[in-house]
Design an enzyme around this catalytic site. Structure first.
Site, mmCIF file in Angstrom:
data_model
loop_
_atom_site.group_PDB
_atom_site.id
_atom_site.type_symbol
_atom_site.label_atom_id
_atom_site.label_comp_id
_atom_site.label_asym_id
_atom_site.label_seq_id
_atom_site.Cartn_x
_atom_site.Cartn_y
_atom_site.Cartn_z
ATOM 1 N N ASP A 5 0.846 -1.191 0.000
ATOM 2 C CA ASP A 5 0.000 0.000 0.000
ATOM 3 C C ASP A 5 0.888 1.249 0.000
ATOM 4 O O ASP A 5 2.073 1.185 0.368
ATOM 5 C CB ASP A 5 -0.878 -0.065 1.264
ATOM 6 N N ASP A 58 -0.349 4.993 1.026
ATOM 7 C CA ASP A 58 -0.605 5.919 2.137
ATOM 8 C C ASP A 58 -0.538 5.208 3.480
ATOM 9 O O ASP A 58 -1.172 4.172 3.685
ATOM 10 C CB ASP A 58 -1.974 6.597 1.954
HETATM 11 MG MG MG Z 1 -3.051 3.044 3.365
#
Ligand code: MG
Length: 178
Positions: free
Chosen positions: A7, A9
């Site tokens: 991922d 963020d």
């Molecule tokens: Mg995230």
């Protein structure tokens, strides 16, 4: 060799730190680390502040200048030598973030090739052995193993193996590496 999805963020990028800095600069507000435990930032903010922050996120360029999560560059550089690594971001939540996010990845993670970058909506479409992500609730249908990347907001989330920072990710996937 494993296929590992990462991922962006709160995992590769310290987005929350940038959001808190923006809120401080714009409104003078400060949030103690304790106040953020188990909470989504948007739920803590006055509605007008939350709406202003959301507008900034939708504008997109905010994502071009995020700080890198400590240790991420060093560990991901080693991960790509031993595993099949993809960056998977639910970027369609903020459509204008796609180009800034791509540019940010090329600048800080030049060893991740463009074809290893996946911008999508629902991450359950992704076929990987592992997904390293700070948000468990959105990915209940993911078929691989979700490794929950520790973040104040997910402190109370149970039921997933948890990694506490990039050194922990390295211990998990690089222990057999030279
Ligand atoms: Mg995230």
């Amino acid at each position: 060799m494993l296929r590992i999805a990462l991922d962006m963020d709160e995992v590769l990028a310290d987005t929350a730190r940038a959001e808190l800095a923006w809120l401080h600069q714009r409104y003078g507000s400060r949030w103690s680390p304790d106040a953020l435990v188990g909470k989504q930032l948007a739920d803590l903010l006055p509605p007008a502040h939350a709406a202003a922050l959301d507008a900034v996120l939708h504008e997109g360029t905010f994502f071009a200048d995020l700080p890198v999560m400590p240790g991420a560059v060093e560990v991901v550089a080693r991960l790509v030598e031993h595993h099949q690594v993809f960056v998977v971001s639910a970027a369609t939540e903020y459509p204008a973030s796609c180009v800034p996010k791509f540019t940010w990845l090329r600048r800080h993670f030049p060893f991740i090739r463009p074809e290893q970058i996946v911008f999508c909506g629902d991450k359950t479409i992704v076929a990987a052995d592992h997904l390293v992500d700070d948000n468990a609730h959105r990915f209940a249908g993911f078929r691989g193993e979700l490794l929950l990347f520790d973040s104040p907001h997910n402190a109370g989330v149970q039921g997933y193996p948890r990694v506490r920072g990039w050194a922990d990710v390295a211990r998990r996937f690089l222990t057999a590496a030279p």
